[in-house]
Design a protein around this motif. Structure first.
Motif, PDB file in Angstrom:
ATOM      1  N   ALA A 191       0.371  -1.088  -0.191  1.00  0.00           N
ATOM      2  CA  ALA A 191      -0.055   0.266  -0.406  1.00  0.00           C
ATOM      3  C   ALA A 191       0.503   1.021  -0.015  1.00  0.00           C
ATOM      4  O   ALA A 191       1.355   1.816   0.583  1.00  0.00           O
ATOM      5  CB  ALA A 191      -0.783  -0.063   1.349  1.00  0.00           C
ATOM      6  N   GLY A 192       1.626   1.704  -1.355  1.00  0.00           N
ATOM      7  CA  GLY A 192       2.409   2.620  -0.607  1.00  0.00           C
ATOM      8  C   GLY A 192       3.570   2.478  -1.479  1.00  0.00           C
ATOM      9  O   GLY A 192       4.568   3.083  -1.366  1.00  0.00           O
ATOM     10  N   VAL A 196      10.391  -3.196   4.845  1.00  0.00           N
ATOM     11  CA  VAL A 196       9.101  -2.271   4.341  1.00  0.00           C
ATOM     12  C   VAL A 196       9.833  -0.774   3.782  1.00  0.00           C
ATOM     13  O   VAL A 196      10.613  -1.003   4.514  1.00  0.00           O
ATOM     14  CB  VAL A 196       8.015  -2.308   5.201  1.00  0.00           C
ATOM     15  CG1 VAL A 196       7.683  -0.597   4.480  1.00  0.00           C
ATOM     16  CG2 VAL A 196       7.300  -3.399   5.638  1.00  0.00           C
ATOM     17  N   LEU A 197       9.948  -0.250   2.319  1.00  0.00           N
ATOM     18  CA  LEU A 197      10.706   0.265   2.189  1.00  0.00           C
ATOM     19  C   LEU A 197       9.961   0.691   1.269  1.00  0.00           C
ATOM     20  O   LEU A 197       9.287   0.747   0.440  1.00  0.00           O
ATOM     21  CB  LEU A 197      11.971  -0.253   1.369  1.00  0.00           C
ATOM     22  CG  LEU A 197      12.074  -0.943   0.034  1.00  0.00           C
ATOM     23  CD1 LEU A 197      12.901  -0.482  -1.149  1.00  0.00           C
ATOM     24  CD2 LEU A 197      11.916  -2.219   0.486  1.00  0.00           C
ATOM     25  N   ALA A 198      10.600   2.741   0.988  1.00  0.00           N
ATOM     26  CA  ALA A 198       9.118   3.476  -0.456  1.00  0.00           C
ATOM     27  C   ALA A 198      10.075   2.852  -1.474  1.00  0.00           C
ATOM     28  O   ALA A 198      11.275   2.596  -1.580  1.00  0.00           O
ATOM     29  CB  ALA A 198      10.016   4.807   0.230  1.00  0.00           C
TER      30      ALA A 198
END
Length: 222
Positions: free
Chosen positions: A49-50, A84-86
């Motif tokens: 989610a993004g 979790v990474l952007a």
């Protein structure tokens, strides 16, 4: 050539090779130890989610360590570490397969530097940006503060793929205390590293080369 670059979902395998020389001086006596390691990682990146979910499985580990101090790292073989990474590579969170294992937690922290950070604006040669990161090491009260300077070298051909070449120079300081054989040891030092990394136009990390040198003083306080 300017383009906005972001990491994308996909699968890859990486080989990590490291060679380390440790020179230790105690009361005028100098000891030199050479260490080496090689790991093979399987990486699976899925869209969230993004953000992106990165699963890194350590398929194999080979180590040369005359001191035997790194034996606990071999237990990571077959384990999966999750991040979790952007899309820019900024790490949001890391999860070790066993949160009670300090070695696994330290490996998880180290893997957060696997993917280089990408510029937030369209990438073009000569573009620069910086960031500062502070990390803790395992259960010990040791803190490392890293000040990183990134620069886009430009677009190049890398093994047949169009790739963005990014260099990162880092200056860091190490402070804190640890224990050995019941004695408290105070650490204080600094270091510097340089990294050349490559990311394909499709958003796949292609690899990097890094050199690092540090000088750390250890004082027994009790």
């Amino acid at each position: 050539e300017a383009a906005t670059l972001a990491y994308a979902a996909g699968n890859a395998r990486y080989r990590l090779e490291q060679a380390t020389r440790v020179v230790q001086e105690v009361m005028g006596q100098v000891n030199t130890t050479d260490l080496s390691s090689r790991q093979v990682l399987s990486a699976v990146i899925t869209q969230g989610a993004g953000n992106l979910a990165l699963a890194l499985t350590i398929d194999s580990i080979e180590m040369t360590d005359p001191t035997g101090a790194a034996a606990g790292v071999l237990a990571a073989r077959g384990q999966t570490f999750r991040l979790v990474l952007a899309p820019s590579g900024l790490v949001v969170s890391t999860t070790a397969p066993d949160s009670t294992n300090p070695v696994f937690r330290q490996i998880s922290s180290g893997l957060s530097d696997l993917l280089p950070r990408l510029p937030s604006s369209p990438a073009s040669a000569g573009q620069t940006w910086s960031d500062t990161v502070t990390r803790s090491a395992g259960d010990a009260a040791i803190s490392t503060r890293l000040v990183r300077q990134h620069r886009v070298v430009g677009w190049e051909d890398r093994d047949g793929a169009r790739a963005l070449h990014i260099t990162t120079t880092t200056a860091y300081t190490v402070t804190g205390t640890t224990e050995a054989q019941g004695q408290s040891i105070e650490l204080n030092g600094n270091g510097a590293s340089t990294r050349d990394a490559f990311v394909s136009a499709a958003g796949l990390f292609l690899g990097s080369v890094e050199t690092d040198s540090a000088l750390v003083n250890a004082n027994v306080t009790s």
